[in-house]
Write an enzyme that holds these catalytic residues in place. Structure first.
Site, PDB file in Angstrom:
ATOM      1  N   THR A  37       0.822  -1.210   0.000  1.00 59.19           N
ATOM      2  CA  THR A  37       0.000   0.000   0.000  1.00 59.19           C
ATOM      3  C   THR A  37       0.858   1.263   0.000  1.00 59.19           C
ATOM      4  O   THR A  37       1.979   1.259   0.548  1.00 59.19           O
ATOM      5  CB  THR A  37      -0.898  -0.008   1.254  1.00 59.19           C
ATOM      6  OG1 THR A  37      -1.491   1.280   1.420  1.00 59.19           O
ATOM      7  CG2 THR A  37      -0.122  -0.327   2.526  1.00 59.19           C
ATOM      8  N   ASP A  38       0.304   2.354  -0.523  1.00 62.86           N
ATOM      9  CA  ASP A  38       1.019   3.639  -0.460  1.00 62.86           C
ATOM     10  C   ASP A  38       1.153   4.147   0.975  1.00 62.86           C
ATOM     11  O   ASP A  38       1.978   5.014   1.257  1.00 62.86           O
ATOM     12  CB  ASP A  38       0.331   4.685  -1.347  1.00 62.86           C
ATOM     13  CG  ASP A  38      -1.097   5.014  -0.939  1.00 62.86           C
ATOM     14  OD1 ASP A  38      -1.647   4.344  -0.038  1.00 62.86           O
ATOM     15  OD2 ASP A  38      -1.690   5.944  -1.536  1.00 62.86           O
ATOM     16  N   GLU A  39       0.338   3.585   1.897  1.00 59.64           N
ATOM     17  CA  GLU A  39       0.381   4.090   3.290  1.00 59.64           C
ATOM     18  C   GLU A  39       1.720   3.817   3.964  1.00 59.64           C
ATOM     19  O   GLU A  39       2.031   4.434   4.983  1.00 59.64           O
ATOM     20  CB  GLU A  39      -0.759   3.489   4.116  1.00 59.64           C
ATOM     21  CG  GLU A  39      -2.112   3.923   3.617  1.00 59.64           C
ATOM     22  CD  GLU A  39      -3.243   3.740   4.627  1.00 59.64           C
ATOM     23  OE1 GLU A  39      -2.971   3.530   5.815  1.00 59.64           O
ATOM     24  OE2 GLU A  39      -4.396   3.815   4.191  1.00 59.64           O
ATOM     25  N   LYS A  85       2.215  -3.313   7.473  1.00 60.46           N
ATOM     26  CA  LYS A  85       2.446  -3.523   6.040  1.00 60.46           C
ATOM     27  C   LYS A  85       3.905  -3.173   5.689  1.00 60.46           C
ATOM     28  O   LYS A  85       4.536  -3.870   4.894  1.00 60.46           O
ATOM     29  CB  LYS A  85       1.494  -2.660   5.205  1.00 60.46           C
ATOM     30  CG  LYS A  85       0.028  -3.069   5.262  1.00 60.46           C
ATOM     31  CD  LYS A  85      -0.275  -4.435   4.671  1.00 60.46           C
ATOM     32  CE  LYS A  85      -0.156  -4.476   3.164  1.00 60.46           C
ATOM     33  NZ  LYS A  85      -0.605  -5.800   2.616  1.00 60.46           N
ATOM     34  N   TYR A 122      -1.703  -0.279  11.226  1.00 60.19           N
ATOM     35  CA  TYR A 122      -1.902  -0.988   9.950  1.00 60.19           C
ATOM     36  C   TYR A 122      -0.715  -0.760   9.018  1.00 60.19           C
ATOM     37  O   TYR A 122      -0.097  -1.714   8.522  1.00 60.19           O
ATOM     38  CB  TYR A 122      -3.195  -0.524   9.262  1.00 60.19           C
ATOM     39  CG  TYR A 122      -3.244  -0.838   7.783  1.00 60.19           C
ATOM     40  CD1 TYR A 122      -3.352  -2.160   7.345  1.00 60.19           C
ATOM     41  CD2 TYR A 122      -3.158   0.171   6.822  1.00 60.19           C
ATOM     42  CE1 TYR A 122      -3.368  -2.456   5.976  1.00 60.19           C
ATOM     43  CE2 TYR A 122      -3.172  -0.114   5.472  1.00 60.19           C
ATOM     44  CZ  TYR A 122      -3.280  -1.432   5.049  1.00 60.19           C
ATOM     45  OH  TYR A 122      -3.289  -1.720   3.697  1.00 60.19           O
TER      46      TYR A 122
END
Ligand code: NAD
Ligand code: DAU
Length: 346
Positions: free
Chosen positions: A127-129, A156, A152
């Site tokens: 994810t870009d997060e 990741k 979260y």
């Protein structure tokens, strides 16, 4: 060609399996899924019936090493595409435990089993997060340092680092993809877009965090699935590929767009207490994927939103079944007191 997909009963995994089984008749897919609250076999029920010779479901937890090793045996799969995760930021703030187990330990188990079985290609769906938060300008590139801000995204980022280490240490043929916010059919109505669409259709309040000025980049899930497919088929082992929709919207703009599209009043908006540690802005530079994979997003936000709303309208039973279960306890815990606030001016 045979693929192992993990987490294929969730939102993106089920769209990915649907996309591949309907576009490549030479593929067979095994789907390993624990069926958490977010995993719904109903998402693939039609394909499970019509494509039974090419689709197999295994109910299991990626943290369970002996189960995973019994599934990933030498010669059985050409590639592993890893979607399975705890995926919702707000739940990671309520309890990070399952995120550490599934996202970190589960990825380690999957990497070990895939390495042992000599899997030829492994794709880590990230994810870009993991890049953290942007200010008002700039874009995340594949070189942006990782700076995750929520439990979260930290879990990741940790799993991405494990993947990186297996590439570096063992020459393991893994690729990492990092995408922005997806929307489309089969998305669990805890994420903002399906939550707001389904609430608006039922004339329920839309709980907008803070001032609604946080920015997300929206991509249709089918465009993301095409990107993951391109990374698997054409990507270079050890590389990272970003995907995005090129559609930045503040949350308040997004909410206005979807209320207008369903023909509901803005008075449904409730400004509620902000998410702790809320990332301000995500925006993606996906030029590497354009250049090296020949990929770019194809679905405009207006067309994608229209189709997504139509899907939720025609799948009201699917939404009702989810919203009638354990979801109610989560909703009460997450929004109960926040929704006691006053409605916004129309
Ligand atoms: P989701 O929550 O809808 O689905 C997750 C799936 O994983 C479910 O079917 C669930 O049952 C399964 N699962 C969870 N724990 C498991 C375990 N221990 N063992 C086996 N299966 C397990 O998630 P999603 O939105 O489809 O996201 C899929 C992947 O894509 C995730 O890795 C997520 O981080 C990533 N991603 C999501 C987005 C997005 O906008 N939704 C964007 C970029 C990346
Ligand atoms: O960027 C990719 C990520 O996008 C994925 O890795 C995650 O799995 C996915 O959940 C998503 O994370 P976000 O936190 O950006 O998505 P969410 O739908 O939870 O929230 C989107 C924005 O809307 C965010 O700024 C918070 C806001 N929001 C969310 C909810 C659920 C609200 O204002 N109210 C809400 O009730």
């Amino acid at each position: 060609m045979r693929l192992l997909v993990t987490g294929g009963c969730g939102f993106i995994g089920s769209n990915f399996i649907r996309h591949l089984l309907t576009t490549d008749s030479a593929l067979s897919i095994t789907n390993l899924d624990k069926l958490t609250y977010a995993g719904n076999p109903e998402n693939l029920a039609d394909l499970a019936a019509s494509q039974s010779s090419r689709y197999e479901f295994v109910h299991g937890d990626i943290v369970d090493r002996s189960l995973v090793e019994s599934v990933i045996t030498p010669g059985r799969f050409d590639a592993v595409i890893h979607f399975a995760a705890e995926s919702h930021v707000d739940r990671s703030i309520l309890d990070s435990g399952p995120f550490i187990q599934t996202n970190i330990v589960g990825t380690q188990v999957l990497l070990d089993a895939s390495r042992k079985a000599n899997i030829g290609r492994y794709v880590q769906v990230s994810t870009d997060e993991v890049y953290g938060s942007l200010g008002p300008t700039g874009l995340f590139t594949e070189e942006t340092p990782l700076a995750p801000n929520s439990p979260y995204s930290a879990s990741k980022a940790a799993s991405d680092m494990l993947v990186r280490s297996y590439v570096h240490t063992f020459g393991f043929p893994a690729i990492i993809t990092r995408c922005s916010n997806n929307y489309g059919p089969y998305q669990f109505p805890e994420k903002v877009l399906p939550l707001f669409v389904s609430n608006a259709l039922a004339d329920l309040p839309l709980p907008l965090y803070g001032a609604g000025l946080n920015v997300r980049d929206w991509i249709h899930v089918v465009d993301h699935c095409r990107g993951i497919e391109a990374a698997w088929r054409k990507g270079q082992p050890g590389e990272v590929y970003n995907f995005g929709g090129g559609c930045e919207l503040t949350n308040v703009e997004l909410t206005h767009r979807l209320l207008d599209a369903v023909g509901k009043p803005r008075s449904l908006i409730r400004f509620v207490t902000d998410r702790p540690g809320h990332d301000l802005r995500y925006a993606i530079d996906y030029s590497k994927a354009q250049r090296e994979l020949g990929w770019s997003p194809q679905i405009s936000f207006d067309a994608g939103l229209r189709d997504t709303i139509a899907w939720y309208q025609s799948h009201s039973d699917w939404v009702a079944r989810i919203k009638s279960g354990a979801y109610r306890n989560y909703y009460a815990e997450q929004y109960g007191t926040r929704l006691a606030s006053k409605p916004a001016a129309p």
